[in-house]
Design an enzyme around this catalytic site. Structure first.
Site, PDB file in Angstrom:
ATOM      1  N   ASP A 172       0.859  -1.179   0.000  1.00  0.00           N
ATOM      2  CA  ASP A 172       0.000   0.000   0.000  1.00  0.00           C
ATOM      3  C   ASP A 172       0.897   1.233   0.000  1.00  0.00           C
ATOM      4  O   ASP A 172       2.033   1.177   0.477  1.00  0.00           O
ATOM      5  CB  ASP A 172      -0.930   0.030   1.221  1.00  0.00           C
ATOM      6  CG  ASP A 172      -2.183   0.864   0.973  1.00  0.00           C
ATOM      7  OD1 ASP A 172      -2.036   2.023   0.517  1.00  0.00           O
ATOM      8  OD2 ASP A 172      -3.292   0.360   1.212  1.00  0.00           O
ATOM      9  N   ASN A 218       3.194   2.499  -4.802  1.00  0.00           N
ATOM     10  CA  ASN A 218       2.067   2.319  -5.715  1.00  0.00           C
ATOM     11  C   ASN A 218       2.456   1.278  -6.766  1.00  0.00           C
ATOM     12  O   ASN A 218       3.399   1.476  -7.532  1.00  0.00           O
ATOM     13  CB  ASN A 218       1.719   3.651  -6.378  1.00  0.00           C
ATOM     14  CG  ASN A 218       0.481   3.561  -7.254  1.00  0.00           C
ATOM     15  OD1 ASN A 218      -0.115   2.493  -7.406  1.00  0.00           O
ATOM     16  ND2 ASN A 218       0.079   4.675  -7.830  1.00  0.00           N
ATOM     17  N   CYS A 318     -17.210  11.996  -1.725  1.00  0.00           N
ATOM     18  CA  CYS A 318     -16.459  10.767  -1.484  1.00  0.00           C
ATOM     19  C   CYS A 318     -17.428   9.590  -1.438  1.00  0.00           C
ATOM     20  O   CYS A 318     -18.633   9.759  -1.272  1.00  0.00           O
ATOM     21  CB  CYS A 318     -15.665  10.859  -0.184  1.00  0.00           C
ATOM     22  SG  CYS A 318     -16.700  10.983   1.297  1.00  0.00           S
ATOM     23  N   CYS A 371     -10.171 -12.719 -24.686  1.00  0.00           N
ATOM     24  CA  CYS A 371      -9.757 -11.775 -23.654  1.00  0.00           C
ATOM     25  C   CYS A 371      -8.659 -10.855 -24.186  1.00  0.00           C
ATOM     26  O   CYS A 371      -7.788 -11.280 -24.962  1.00  0.00           O
ATOM     27  CB  CYS A 371      -9.257 -12.524 -22.418  1.00  0.00           C
ATOM     28  SG  CYS A 371      -8.716 -11.448 -21.067  1.00  0.00           S
ATOM     29  N   CYS A 376      -3.653 -14.042 -20.334  1.00  0.00           N
ATOM     30  CA  CYS A 376      -4.834 -14.836 -20.000  1.00  0.00           C
ATOM     31  C   CYS A 376      -5.114 -15.866 -21.094  1.00  0.00           C
ATOM     32  O   CYS A 376      -5.406 -17.031 -20.800  1.00  0.00           O
ATOM     33  CB  CYS A 376      -6.037 -13.920 -19.796  1.00  0.00           C
ATOM     34  SG  CYS A 376      -7.592 -14.782 -19.473  1.00  0.00           S
TER      35      CYS A 376
END
Length: 470
Positions: A172, A218, A318, A371, A376
């Site tokens: 985080d 990030n 918010c 996809c 994938c």
């Protein structure tokens, strides 16, 4: 000689004036003020400046000098006071940290099922005794990555820590704010700390047996994404081994797509979770690359239309947030994590939660052959090949014999009608597509071949009289 006498008298007058001014403004007469005033006085007196102008000029100089010194001294005093306050706070924090470290329980090398108050694993190990889990101790061999330590992720990390997971990797980049206090886990005194730092400190106090690895960045940036993939592939409990499961607890589609891309490329199983903006619904989803639909196989409208999420946010508005909904979603997520890792029960591929109606929809989604994620599509081919190479066991259907309940009289239940009679009573079966059969048929109409009585104009009384004569 007269010249010097004149200057001396002027200096005396000036000195008295200077003392009065500085005393009024600063209430203090310093050596620095004296030296500066004397130097300026003699410098200007040599240039034949008149005494009144000299006095006025010196007074102005001292006036601004005193203002500057006073402001500077006030700033310095404030800084010194703030430094002392911070030093006191640091001492208090160190004292609290030392006290908390002294309260830590010692690490437990092996889980025990002994039922004593000092055993934090006794109630977890009871799952073995009750036949739910075969080997609960194996939870210590797993490493789980939690991406997003917010309303859902922080509670998820706490539950896994209390369950005794082997290792947790926390990702985080946000900080704890007072606006987060409506949620669970974080506390007001942690405001300003990074979420991963605050979470690690709290979780380590709860269970020191768990290993923690935190990353405050990030994952959507290029450099951080590469490091994120590296930690997923090498950050297992043993060095060089991949993590066993990745949990997505983020609150934006950009981060979800980054996790989806990384797990598809690595072939890493992961679980996605989320809570709606109105805070009354949520979901979890298990994603096995190649076997089930990934996040890009059936993307939300925002992702499919390539809309920038930042443009959807309005100033001063918010999303809603309820600790109850986030707690429910986190609980469902961890429940499925335990079932997946410890292999008990049925893991839900997709499980939703609607708080308004207490509705829990469940379903499974197959991957999309078209996809947009090339990793994938590659994983789908790998899965098909693996399934084709797997030997299939032939299912043999055995006919169950009808067993009647034993009784002392030897009575058996048999049908009173023969098969021929049953078939004769059934109607013709209609032509249906392959795979569809009827549950029952309507009996055919009984036309009958017997003699019928011809219609007559006789009354009922006449017919009754004829029957009596017979």
């Amino acid at each position: 000689m007269a010249n010097y006498t004149k200057h001396f008298r002027a200096f005396r007058i000036f000195a008295r004036t200077l003392y009065a001014v500085t005393h009024i403004m600063t209430a203090d007469w310093t050596c620095e003020d004296v030296s500066i005033s004397v130097s300026i006085f003699f410098l200007l007196s040599r240039r034949n400046v008149s005494v009144p102008l000299l006095h006025l000029f010196i007074i102005i100089i001292i006036f601004f000098h005193c203002l500057f010194v006073r402001a500077l001294m006030a700033t310095v005093e404030e800084l010194k006071l703030r430094v002392r306050e911070l030093e006191n706070e640091l001492i208090k924090c160190k004292q609290k940290q030392c006290a908390a470290e002294q309260m830590h329980r010692p690490k437990i090398d092996k889980m025990s099922a002994e039922v004593v108050d000092s055993n934090p694993y006794s109630r977890l190990m009871a799952l073995k005794r009750m036949g739910i889990v075969d080997n609960y101790e194996s939870i210590r061999t797993f490493a789980v990555a939690v991406v997003g330590v917010g309303g859902v992720g922080s509670v998820t990390a706490e539950m896994l820590t209390r369950c005794g997971i082997g290792k947790l990797l926390l990702f985080d980049y946000d900080k704890v704010e007072l606006a987060n206090m409506n949620r669970l886990f974080f506390q007001p005194h942690q405001a300003g700390l990074s979420k991963v730092e605050a979470a690690e400190h709290t979780l380590r106090n709860i269970n020191p047996d768990v290993s923690f690895e935190t990353h405050n960045y990030n994952i959507t940036t290029l450099d951080n994404f590469n490091h994120f993939m590296e930690r997923l592939s090498l950050g297992g409990l043993e060095d060089g081994k991949p993590v066993d499961l990745v949990l997505s607890c983020v609150d934006n589609f950009e981060a979800r797509m980054a996790i989806n891309t990384a797990c598809n490329e690595l072939g890493q199983t992961w679980m996605e979770s989320g809570v709606s903006e109105n805070a009354v619904s949520g979901h979890i989803q298990l994603i096995n690359p190649g076997e089930t639909a990934c996040f890009a196989c059936a993307p939300p409208l925002v992702v499919a239309a390539n809309i920038d999420e930042k443009t959807l946010k309005r100033e001063g508005v918010c999303a809603a947030s309820l600790p109850t909904t986030m707690g429910v979603v986190a609980g469902i997520l961890v429940q499925n994590v335990l079932k997946y890792l410890l292999k008990f029960g049925r893991v839900s591929y997709y499980l939703g939660y609607n708080a308004m109606q207490d509705f829990f929809p469940s379903m499974a989604m197959k991957p999309n052959p078209q996809c947009n994620d090339r990793h994938c599509r590659r994983q789908q081919e790998v899965y098909k090949k693996r399934e084709a190479d797997r030997p299939k066991a032939e299912a043999v259907q055995e006919e169950e014999e009808v067993v009647h309940e034993d009784n002392e009289w030897g009575i058996e239940l048999v049908s009173e009608e023969a098969n021929e009679e049953t078939q004769a009573a059934a109607a013709q079966v209609p032509d249906l597509p392959e795979g569809i059969s009827v549950a029952y048929t309507l009996p055919a109409a009984n036309k009958g071949d017997g003699e019928t009585v011809e219609e007559t104009e006789q009354s009922l009384e006449d017919l009754m009289a004829q029957m009596r004569k017979l």
